[in-house]
Design an enzyme around this catalytic site. Structure first.
Site, mmCIF file in Angstrom:
data_model
loop_
_atom_site.group_PDB
_atom_site.id
_atom_site.type_symbol
_atom_site.label_atom_id
_atom_site.label_comp_id
_atom_site.label_asym_id
_atom_site.label_seq_id
_atom_site.Cartn_x
_atom_site.Cartn_y
_atom_site.Cartn_z
ATOM 1 N N CYS A 59 0.842 -1.201 0.000
ATOM 2 C CA CYS A 59 0.000 0.000 0.000
ATOM 3 C C CYS A 59 0.879 1.255 0.000
ATOM 4 O O CYS A 59 1.472 1.585 -1.005
ATOM 5 C CB CYS A 59 -0.989 -0.048 1.160
ATOM 6 S SG CYS A 59 -2.474 0.906 0.832
ATOM 7 N N HIS A 76 -3.668 -5.092 0.540
ATOM 8 C CA HIS A 76 -3.097 -5.644 1.777
ATOM 9 C C HIS A 76 -3.159 -7.171 1.764
ATOM 10 O O HIS A 76 -4.087 -7.751 2.336
ATOM 11 C CB HIS A 76 -3.854 -5.097 2.991
ATOM 12 C CG HIS A 76 -3.583 -3.660 3.254
ATOM 13 N ND1 HIS A 76 -2.506 -3.230 3.986
ATOM 14 C CD2 HIS A 76 -4.228 -2.545 2.851
ATOM 15 C CE1 HIS A 76 -2.503 -1.911 4.036
ATOM 16 N NE2 HIS A 76 -3.543 -1.468 3.356
ATOM 17 N N GLU A 119 -1.558 -9.236 3.444
ATOM 18 C CA GLU A 119 -1.391 -9.839 4.774
ATOM 19 C C GLU A 119 -2.734 -10.206 5.413
ATOM 20 O O GLU A 119 -2.803 -11.069 6.274
ATOM 21 C CB GLU A 119 -0.597 -8.894 5.697
ATOM 22 C CG GLU A 119 -1.313 -7.626 6.168
ATOM 23 C CD GLU A 119 -1.216 -6.448 5.193
ATOM 24 O OE1 GLU A 119 -0.999 -6.689 3.980
ATOM 25 O OE2 GLU A 119 -1.376 -5.291 5.655
#
Ligand code: GLN
Length: 546
Positions: free
Chosen positions: A384, A518, A520
């Site tokens: 990001c 994102h 993750e």
């Protein structure tokens, strides 16, 4: 609405905060799943913010984003990582959201002249939320944020009390998490705070059916019996929640203490059916005995509270599990590079990760970290904000645009990163005002990206199209694409309309990838995200070079 077989487990906390209720809920969810049940996990947060989106990450920790674009509490990340069930907007609510809905209804005149009150209107709204958007779940685990005794929690406790009464004890279990502190001078685990906390819960009409007691050592039989006696709970339902060497061992630890067994017993369900914990044992083994170690430097701004990067830390650990190595994280405050040379802090790392972030403070340091990684051939993963800073770095130093910057930091001659006020979601146009509200107005949730044929990311994902979760207001400016690609930065992932750069990479670098989303948020210990798996693999390779 839920079906008439769904059972509800309410998880409250007492004595102190930070007992790991979220983790306990997630672990119980995983255990019930391993028994073959379908679960869903939810969190009720008593604070007044409508969602955590506007809260500082260093106060509240990470904001966890769902596919359907909700900004939620980080515990939902634990739930998803432990159960694999994608979290939804309908899995997290706050006092602020409940009240804003109730007040909106009142303004519309929906209450038909009634005096609007906490009981029944607010409690009804909470109960509706608990039972909403469910189908054939066997269990709904519902965690109440905060600690029993907080003024803010009262409407939630009243609502779950009513809920439990309405569905009946055969479909509702109240589990209370407490702490048994060890007092060295007495040589004992103390039970009094737990007794008081259970009494506090009873004073609002809730009798705990099970206790989960955090302790740093096993509970002696005597103490267990004492707790059971004073708290009106069977001794076998006083579960010791012992500290665990890794969070992914918690399901195994709790299983050994009989947590899931007692839950099934409470609901009168068959306990003799086999439970398959092979998956969790494998993960625990890998974490306990890795074959090597790599160090990743995480260059961010919220490093004072590691919880701000909760999912990120976990996803890197998952990448380690996939590669059978331990991933050591070096949290580096990017502002340090304002005064000191990046090399001093980055020379020893095997990979550099610049995570999501907001605002100008610390941004130049992140740009420097990206430059160091690019010039030294160290694996770089920009997420990001970390992608945006890598693009600015490439624009300044590869594409000869020295004034390249982001409009997030003020007007600039070369806005290689700029504010997006209109974009496409599916068949719809989404838009935001230049000076609109900050809450809930980012590009949020799952969006697809098309990966470029022959790119690194396409090889890593091994798919032509992906879907990942977003949370940002600014975008890399597509108008600079040609200029940057000529300079060597490939735009290897784009939105389906080709307007929004989703991924950039340096083809001539060992591993240099920036993503606007994102990744993750979707990584799990039993299904590590491919980008994290490959990033850690590249870091292992780098460690062999030095
Ligand atoms: N501040 C940047 C934006 O709003 C990046 C956000 C993030 O990293 N999540 O676009």
């Amino acid at each position: 609405m839920s079906n008439s077989m769904t059972r509800f487990i309410f998880i409250t906390g007492g004595v102190v905060s930070s007992l790991g209720k979220g983790l306990a809920s997630a672990a119980l969810g995983a255990l019930l799943q391993a028994r073959g049940y379908k679960v869903r996990l939810r969190k009720l947060d008593p604070y007044l913010n409508v969602d955590p989106g506007t809260m500082s990450p260093t106060q509240h920790g990470e904001v966890y984003v769902t596919d359907d674009g909700a900004e939620t509490d980080l515990d939902l990340g634990h739930y998803e990582r432990f159960t694999g069930v994608p979290a939804r907007r309908s899995d997290n609510v706050t006092t602020g959201k409940i009240y804003s809905d109730v007040i909106a209804k009142e303004r519309r005149g929906d209450y038909l002249g009634a005096t609007v009150q906490v009981i029944p209107h607010v409690t009804d709204a909470i109960k509706e939320f608990i039972a909403s958007d469910l189908s054939d779940e066997d269990f709904v685990l519902c965690e109440i944020g905060g600690t029993v005794g907080d003024i803010e929690s009262l409407p939630f406790l009243e609502a779950i009390r009513q809920f439990g009464n309405e569905v009946g004890p055969e479909r509702a279990l109240f589990t209370h998490c407490t702490l048994l502190p060890y007092i060295p001078t007495a040589g004992e685990l103390k039970t009094k705070p737990t007794q008081h906390s259970v009494k506090e819960l009873l004073s609002v009409g809730i009798q705990a059916g099970m206790l989960l007691c955090r302790a740093d050592r096993p509970i002696p039989e005597n103490e267990r019996r004492k707790i059971a006696l004073f708290c009106n709970i069977r001794p076998e339902r006083v579960i010791a929640a012992l500290d665990s060497p890794s969070i992914y061992e918690v399901p195994l630890t709790y299983h050994r203490e009989g947590f899931d067994d007692q839950v099934l017993d409470y609901f009168d369900l068959d306990r003799s059916l086999p439970i398959d914990l092979g998956l969790w044992e494998k993960i625990a083994d890998r974490i306990r005995e890795p074959e090597g170690e790599v160090t990743i430097g995480v260059v961010g701004k919220y490093t004072s509270l590691i919880d701000s990067y909760k999912s990120l830390g976990e996803a890197l650990a998952h990448g380690g599990i996939a590669n059978n190595v331990r991933v050591k994280l070096d949290w580096i405050d990017s502002e340090i590079f304002d005064a000191e040379d990046a090399a001093i802090h980055l020379e020893h790392v095997n990979g550099i990760l610049v995570p999501g972030g907001f605002g100008e403070r610390g941004a130049e340091g992140k740009i420097r970290a990206a430059q160091f990684a690019r010039e030294r051939g160290v694996p770089y993963f920009g997420i990001c904000f970390g992608m945006q800073m890598a693009v600015i770095e490439a624009a300044r130093h590869l594409a000869d645009l020295p004034s390249a910057s982001s409009t997030e930091f003020g007007p600039t001659q070369d806005p290689v990163v700029g504010l997006m006020t209109e974009w496409v979601r599916g068949n719809q146009k989404e838009s935001r005002a230049m000076n609109g509200d900050l809450g809930g107005t980012m590009r949020l949730g799952a969006y697809p990206a098309i990966l470029a044929e022959g790119s690194k990311v396409q090889a890593i994902y091994d798919e032509p199209t992906i879907s990942e979760r977003h949370r940002h207001r600014y975008e890399v400016n597509i108008n600079y694409r040609n200029r940057l690609e000529e300079a060597g930065l490939l735009f290897s992932g784009l939105s389906p309309d080709g307007e929004l750069p989703e991924i950039v990479e340096l083809p001539d670098h060992p591993w240099f990838i920036g993503v606007q989303f994102h990744p993750e948020l979707k990584s799990k210990p039993f299904e590590p995200h491919p980008l994290f798996t490959d990033f850690v693999r590249a870091a292992v390779e780098q460690s062999r070079l030095v």
